[in-house]
Design an enzyme around this catalytic site. Structure first.
Site, PDB file in Angstrom:
ATOM      1  CE  LYS A 184      -1.792   2.503   3.265  1.00  0.00           C
ATOM      2  NZ  LYS A 184      -1.667   3.862   2.698  1.00  0.00           N
ATOM      3  CD  GLU A 258      13.404   3.650   7.949  1.00  0.00           C
ATOM      4  OE1 GLU A 258      13.381   4.457   8.905  1.00  0.00           O
ATOM      5  OE2 GLU A 258      13.327   3.984   6.773  1.00  0.00           O
ATOM      6  CB  CYS A 292      12.878   8.523   8.603  1.00  0.00           C
ATOM      7  SG  CYS A 292      13.587   7.524   7.300  1.00  0.00           S
ATOM      8  CD  GLU A 389      10.624  11.728  12.073  1.00  0.00           C
ATOM      9  OE1 GLU A 389       9.651  11.058  12.426  1.00  0.00           O
ATOM     10  OE2 GLU A 389      11.508  11.309  11.309  1.00  0.00           O
TER      11      GLU A 389
END
Lengths: 478, 297
Positions: A184, A258, A292, A389
């Protein structure tokens, strides 16, 4: 001194042929969604609607998983590794043949500069398929025992920051190991995954080996919790990764995650200054900071702080923001209004908590989602902009005096995906590399990726590796 | 053949000095802070000991001790860690009779069967000891990237590992979960078998006299069901082995709790402790670190 101005240098979008609507790619064919609704994907640089795609509902997910199961049992599992390899080589070649088209499509749908999609994303996509193609008939040497077996059906959910590259990271090793996949793509960037489905058709890949289902979070949830899925692979936020880890608890599903990061990029006083400035800029402004492993916490040794900051600001002043299809563009559009709101919110928090905000003067386009490259100074470890983040072009700058202090600050985070070290002293590089609790350490470079190089995090940045022999192991029972 | 003295039979009427069975935390032998103890019997129900029943606080203290020991242990040379593990085997060998008697009592085995379990346990420490300085060569790599970079990947210890030891196998199973965790530099908090904790307590005494730094292995006697949830949800624990959890619902809950900080979880599975262990318990508690550096003049 007056500067030379750049003339616009747009890459033509005539090379892409976007359909007005797309179905789901299940069992080798595009099919209508049975129980989902269509949704639109827009170009974040212009807010133009690019296409309508289908949201896969539970029945669609079920259909895709069953197709993958059948393909695994009847075709892909029993197929000799040599032949799986050939299919993967075919795919790699097709990606190269259609490289420019894929790059333009990626920049349109994602908002990233064509310079990056053309020179980084798409070449790495082809490289990943080449790399793992070669593994398909050598699995007994992969370190998973003399007769390694695939898990079966892999359910894979990928993010919007590197849509096609993340697809390659997921699909190439899975297929090489003999798994079949249901993937997806992210809600906001489905188009290159759908183009990849066409590539699978052109390669005559047996039906059901790769299934692409579009949709949002609910579709992903249905996929990873589907009882027919043996292996779950996810790249995305730590919050969603945590939810997936909870959802698969008590099952037999294997999982690799991840997730997020808050990488320290550490500059010592003896660092080569010009390369360092380029490395800092590449570390945080590459792909609008939608990375990331972005070097979002700059740790500068106090003795060179003033010089580094002055040079960094000067360099930021030369970054060109705008049309992602312009070959001179350095920073493209923020991928979605939601992400833009998140970046704005955290930047506001940065100011409210007392950090000093600076951006170069730059004109942002009136249409689309944009955020200027931004640096915060006077940041403390307690500030939210140093802990959370942001996933945008926002750099937090902290200082340190001793190597031990740099290590202490760098490791003071629940994340552990990547880190950077800038120094001319070799022994210090290796010492720092040992001390940093992060899965990837870039020394005197940053944001380098290669299919042969294992990538993945410590701590709350997830588990499992992608790339290299280690990445293959995640798809083999052992 | 090494010469050993033949000892005369002990004086029949002598009143023996019995041991207080305690926890092993941070290199010391405290009682449970809760003051609790519970009765441990042999397989036939005869009283063996009052074992300390570890509490949530003891588990947290053990995590603190394990975290404190992690930096030092994980940065020792692999050669040194290998020697320390080998030393554990040496010291266990000297207590062979004691372990055999305790395993026989705990598991209701003949003394000869118990002896073979102790043999296998000692041999397992030796096997894992040898892995210390070979792991990086077997699971690490040099990565041929398409550019002028030197790029390599190395295994590193995950951090603090919680080990819920098997309930049935009191020494070989216990050894087989502890050794692979600590040989690579992790530090461990172990919850022993509830009903068969005595060999584990003795193993703590071996640790204390084998140059294993305090805090590297912490041993809690008590209930995995009671302490497990606190370890599974503890944010300073990096990985957990659910081996000793027999109820699938309980295992699921612990795994879900462990997701909070993305712990590496080893699910309970059928185990044959006599079989060759393979690498999977070693690699379970390893991270891969990849380092890049440009090549140029």
């Amino acid at each position: 001194m007056s500067r030379f101005e750049y003339a616009p240098a747009p890459e033509s979008r005539a090379i892409v042929d976007i359909k007005s609507s797309y179905g789901l790619f299940i069992n080798g064919a595009f099919v209508e969604a049975t129980d989902g609704k269509p949704f639109k994907t827009v170009s974040p640089a212009s807010e133009e609607v690019l296409a309508e795609v289908s949201e896969a509902g539970p029945a669609d997910v079920d259909k895709a998983v069953k197709a993958a199961r059948k393909a695994h049992e009847k075709v892909w599992g029993p197929m000799p590794g040599r032949d799986r390899a050939k299919y993967l080589f075919r795919i790699a070649r097709l990606i190269q043949e259609r490289a420019r088209e894929l790059a333009v499509l990626e920049s349109l749908d994602n908002g990233k500069p064509i310079r990056e999609s053309r020179d980084v994303d798409v070449p790495l996509v082809a490289a990943h398929f080449f790399y793992y193609a070669g593994w398909a008939d050598k699995l007994e040497y992969a370190g998973a025992g003399p007769d390694p077996q695939p898990w079966g059906v892999a359910g894979q959910v990928i993010p919007w920051n590197f849509p096609l590259l993340m697809l390659a990271w997921k699909i190439a090793p899975a297929l090489a190991a003999g798994n079949t996949v249901v993937l997806k793509p992210a809600e906001t960037t489905p188009l290159t995954a759908l183009a990849f489905a066409e590539i699978c058709q052109q390669a005559d890949l047996p039906p059901g080996v790769v299934n692409i289902i579009t949709g949002a979070g609910r579709t992903g949830e249905n996929l990873v919790t589907h009882e027919g899925v043996d292996k779950v692979a996810f790249t995305g936020s730590t919050a969603v990764g945590r939810a997936i880890a909870k959802a698969v608890a008590g099952t037999d599903k294997k999982v690799t995650l991840e997730l997020g990061g808050k990488a320290a990029n550490i500059v010592f006083e003896d660092a080569p200054i010009d390369q360092t400035i380029e490395g800092i800029v590449n570390g945080i402004f590459f792909n609008q900071g939608h990375v990331c492993c972005a070097g979002s916490r700059l740790l500068v040794q106090e003795s060179v702080y003033d010089e580094v900051l002055a040079r960094l600001k000067r360099r930021m002043g030369t970054l060109r923001i705008g049309d992602p299809l312009d070959k001179n563009t350095d920073i493209g559009a923020i991928n979605s209004p939601e992400q833009l709101a998140r970046i704005r919110e955290l930047s506001q928090v940065g100011e409210d908590e007392g950090a000093e905000r600076w951006s170069p003067e730059c004109e942002l386009p009136s249409q689309g989602y944009w955020f200027p490259p931004t640096v915060f100074t006077g940041v403390s470890q307690a500030h939210r902009i140093a802990r959370e983040e942001i996933f945008g072009p926002v750099l937090s700058v902290l200082t340190f005096r001793t190597p031990a202090e740099a290590v202490e600050k760098a490791n003071n985070t629940p994340f552990g995906l990547s880190a950077g070290v800038w120094t001319e002293k070799g022994s210090r590089i290796l010492w720092m590399a040992n001390q940093l609790r992060a899965g990837v350490v870039w020394a005197n470079t940053f944001n380098r990726f290669d299919p042969a190089s294992p990538f993945g995090g410590y701590k709350e940045s997830g588990y499992g590796r992608e790339g290299g022999r280690h990445g293959l192991e995640a798809y083999l029972a052992h | 053949m090494v010469w050993r003295p033949t000892l005369p039979t002990r004086e029949p009427g002598r009143l023996d000095v019995r041991k207080t069975y305690k926890l092993y935390v941070g290199g010391a032998f405290p009682r449970s802070e809760s003051g609790r103890s519970y009765v441990v019997t042999n397989a036939k129900g005869k009283f063996l000991a009052n074992a300390s029943q570890a509490s949530r606080k003891d588990a947290r203290d053990a995590v603190v001790a394990a975290r404190k020991a992690f930096g030092g242990w994980s940065t020792r040379t692999a050669y040194n860690r290998g020697q320390v593990l080998y030393r554990i085997a040496e010291v266990m060998e000297g207590r062979h009779d004691q372990f055999s008697a305790e395993v026989a009592a705990a598991e209701g085995l003949s003394i000869s069967k118990a002896r073979s379990l102790v043999d296998a346990s000692i041999d397992r420490w030796v096997w894992y000891a040898g892995w210390a300085d070979k792991l990086a060569q077997v699971v690490g790599s040099s990565n041929p990237v398409a550019g002028p970079y030197f790029d390599f990947s190395l295994p590193e210890a995950t951090g603090v590992v919680a080990l819920l030891a098997p309930q049935d196998d009191s020494l070989l199973g216990l050894t087989s979960v502890i050794a692979p965790a600590i040989v690579s530099g992790n530090t461990a908090v172990v919850v022993t078998s509830f009903e068969r904790p005595v060999p584990a307590i003795t193993l703590g005494e071996v640790m204390a006299t084998s140059d294993v730094p305090g805090g590297v292995v912490n041993i809690l006697t008590g209930s995995a069901s009671e302490i497990g949830p606190w370890l599974a949800s503890h944010l300073d624990v990096n990985a957990i082995d659910l081996c000793g959890i027999e109820d699938p619902d309980e295992a699921r809950e612990l795994e879900a709790a462990a997701a909070e900080n993305l712990k590496r979880v080893r699910r309970p599975a059928e185990e044959d402790w006599f079989a060759s262990p393979g690498l999977s318990r070693l690699t379970q508690y390893l991270e891969t670190k990849t380092v890049w550096h440009p090549i140029g003049v």
